[in-house]
Design an enzyme around this catalytic site. Sequence first.
Site, PDB file in Angstrom:
ATOM      1  N   ASP A   7       0.861  -1.171   0.000  1.00  0.00           N
ATOM      2  CA  ASP A   7       0.000   0.000   0.000  1.00  0.00           C
ATOM      3  C   ASP A   7       0.908   1.236   0.000  1.00  0.00           C
ATOM      4  O   ASP A   7       2.080   1.157   0.391  1.00  0.00           O
ATOM      5  CB  ASP A   7      -0.853  -0.077   1.275  1.00  0.00           C
ATOM      6  N   GLU A   9      -0.301   4.999   0.806  1.00  0.00           N
ATOM      7  CA  GLU A   9      -0.599   5.997   1.840  1.00  0.00           C
ATOM      8  C   GLU A   9      -0.726   5.336   3.210  1.00  0.00           C
ATOM      9  O   GLU A   9      -1.428   4.335   3.365  1.00  0.00           O
ATOM     10  CB  GLU A   9      -1.895   6.733   1.498  1.00  0.00           C
TER      11      GLU A   9
HETATM   12 MG   LIG Z   1      -3.141   3.096   3.253  1.00  0.00          MG
END
Ligand SMILES: [Mg+2]
Length: 199
Positions: A7, A9
């Site tokens: 991922d 962010e």
């Molecule tokens: Mg995230």
Amino acid sequence: MNVVCLDLEGVLVPEIWIAFADATGIPELKRTTRDEPDYDKLMEYRLDILRQHGLGLAQIQEVIAGIDPMPGAREFLDQLRPLAQVIIISDTFSQFARPLMEKLGWPTIFCNELIVGEDGMIESYRMRCPQTKLTTVRALHDAGLDTIASGDSYNDVGMILDSKAGFFFRTTDALRAEYPDVPAYTEYFDLLEAIKAAL
Ligand SMILES: [Mg+2]
């Protein structure tokens, strides 16, 4: 062959919309999927606010250029990439991610696209497929690859559970409680060691 799916962010860079809200002083942009679970509704709300403030893509990219990856993120990626293929799988947009990818040494990223008008204003956006993260790791499995995944949020759970190994990173207490079998780390060193052990 292993592919590490990360991922973006909350794992490698701060939440882009929250950092953007702070940088522009527009608190309404702090609304996230935790406040509004309907992503389309949330994006329409955000695009309306950008229009009201006359913020086009160029102004947004300028602000994002001032956002830095989380401390240690670049070093973590630099240590990981010689060990395995790494793909960042994110629900952000390529036009937002670009300045951050430069600061991370141009890792591979699969994300979505903004549709920008000739006047530079963001008109709309295009998600590349439903359930982007889970769909992507399943497609990698179909291509004969094994995945190891890590993320911090609800939209990461699918790829974490579907991978041969999956880890939370800097996640919430609620997710830890809901998925007690998924190891959860807060330091890059520990995440790197867990990935190494799974390779
Ligand atoms: Mg995230």
